[in-house]
Write a protein that holds these residues in place. Sequence first.
Motif, short mmCIF file in Angstrom:
data_model
loop_
_atom_site.label_atom_id
_atom_site.label_comp_id
_atom_site.label_asym_id
_atom_site.label_seq_id
_atom_site.Cartn_x
_atom_site.Cartn_y
_atom_site.Cartn_z
N UNK A 8 44.56 35.45 46.44
CA UNK A 8 44.25 36.11 45.18
C UNK A 8 42.75 36.37 45.07
N UNK A 9 42.38 37.34 44.27
CA UNK A 9 40.97 37.67 44.09
C UNK A 9 40.24 36.53 43.39
N UNK A 10 40.90 35.87 42.46
CA UNK A 10 40.28 34.72 41.78
C UNK A 10 39.85 33.67 42.79
N UNK A 11 40.76 33.35 43.69
CA UNK A 11 40.51 32.35 44.71
C UNK A 11 39.35 32.78 45.61
N UNK A 12 39.37 34.05 46.04
CA UNK A 12 38.33 34.56 46.94
C UNK A 12 36.96 34.52 46.28
N UNK A 13 36.88 34.89 45.01
CA UNK A 13 35.59 34.90 44.32
C UNK A 13 35.05 33.48 44.16
N UNK A 14 35.91 32.54 43.82
CA UNK A 14 35.47 31.15 43.72
C UNK A 14 34.91 30.65 45.05
N UNK A 15 35.58 31.00 46.14
CA UNK A 15 35.12 30.56 47.45
C UNK A 15 33.78 31.18 47.82
N UNK A 16 33.63 32.48 47.58
CA UNK A 16 32.39 33.13 47.97
C UNK A 16 31.23 32.68 47.09
N UNK A 17 31.47 32.45 45.82
CA UNK A 17 30.41 31.91 44.95
C UNK A 17 29.96 30.55 45.48
N UNK A 18 30.93 29.71 45.82
CA UNK A 18 30.60 28.37 46.34
C UNK A 18 29.86 28.46 47.67
N UNK A 19 30.26 29.39 48.52
CA UNK A 19 29.62 29.52 49.83
C UNK A 19 28.16 29.95 49.68
N UNK A 20 27.90 30.93 48.82
CA UNK A 20 26.53 31.32 48.58
C UNK A 20 25.72 30.18 47.98
N UNK A 165 43.44 54.22 46.93
CA UNK A 165 43.59 52.85 47.40
C UNK A 165 42.24 52.27 47.82
N UNK A 166 41.43 53.09 48.47
CA UNK A 166 40.10 52.65 48.88
C UNK A 166 39.23 52.32 47.67
N UNK A 167 39.42 53.06 46.58
CA UNK A 167 38.66 52.75 45.36
C UNK A 167 39.00 51.36 44.84
N UNK A 168 40.29 51.03 44.89
CA UNK A 168 40.70 49.68 44.48
C UNK A 168 40.08 48.63 45.39
N UNK A 169 40.05 48.92 46.68
CA UNK A 169 39.47 47.99 47.64
C UNK A 169 37.97 47.81 47.41
N UNK A 170 37.33 48.89 46.95
CA UNK A 170 35.90 48.80 46.63
C UNK A 170 35.65 47.75 45.57
N UNK A 171 36.51 47.72 44.57
CA UNK A 171 36.37 46.72 43.52
C UNK A 171 36.55 45.31 44.04
N UNK A 172 37.51 45.13 44.95
CA UNK A 172 37.76 43.81 45.52
C UNK A 172 36.56 43.34 46.32
N UNK A 173 36.09 44.19 47.22
CA UNK A 173 34.94 43.80 48.06
C UNK A 173 33.66 43.68 47.23
N UNK A 174 33.55 44.49 46.19
CA UNK A 174 32.39 44.37 45.31
C UNK A 174 32.35 43.01 44.64
N UNK A 175 33.52 42.54 44.21
CA UNK A 175 33.60 41.22 43.58
C UNK A 175 33.25 40.11 44.57
N UNK A 176 33.72 40.25 45.81
CA UNK A 176 33.46 39.24 46.83
C UNK A 176 31.98 39.19 47.19
#
Length: 231
Positions: A8-20, A165-176
């Motif tokens: 999930x995006x929630x999980x991914x964002x928590x992980x990347x925030x912690x990693x940084x 679809x790529x626009x949606x992916x942009x939002x996902x990667x932008x959040x990460x």
Amino acid sequence: MATETSTSLRFAVLLTVTSGFLDAYTFISRGGVFANSQTGNVILMGIDFSAGNVGAALAHVWPISAFVVGVAIANSLKSPRVKRVVEHPIRAAMVAQVIVLVAVGFVPTTVPDPVVTIPIAFVAALQIGLFRSVRSLSYIAIATTGNLMRLTEAAYAGFLRKDLEARKNTGVYGAVVGGFAAGAVIGAVCTRILGHEAAWLAASLLFCTLVLFYVDEQEAGRSPARHRRAA
């Protein structure tokens, strides 16, 4: 389509925030060594070796070695034989990270840095070895170069080629990518204020990922038709 907690995006964002956060934490408080970014460690190791600073170079070798071992163990956890013993390897990896970071928060900066950087690098390797996708997209939680490249590619396809679809992916990667950058800023500020105890904040963020598994399972129990599964 079913969405596992670990993708999930929630999980991914928590992980990347912690990693940084952790990379800033160890770089500032643990001898200029990165917790997760082994690319940075390899570069700094090369610089130190070229300058004849063998001791400083070795400080980067140990977390790199721990990372390699961690990735190997993560791959073994995915084997059918081990899965019969460790039912939820992803959760086990998250628990291990939380335990390590809680312990690290008790270790003063007077203790040799490898005591901290080695276990952090090891559990980070378990993480990247077990899960590297958000929804159906590949990403890396402990680094940002690949994610930044995918963000750029998705934005190009989404806004210049009009690919929805790529626009949606942009939002996902932008959040990460944004999460990783925000984590680095927060980690730097907190480390300068709290010192080595800032590791407890990172542990708290990762504990939230464990809460997500519980919340998603409860939600699936109330709404079975949604078929939401926790990894």
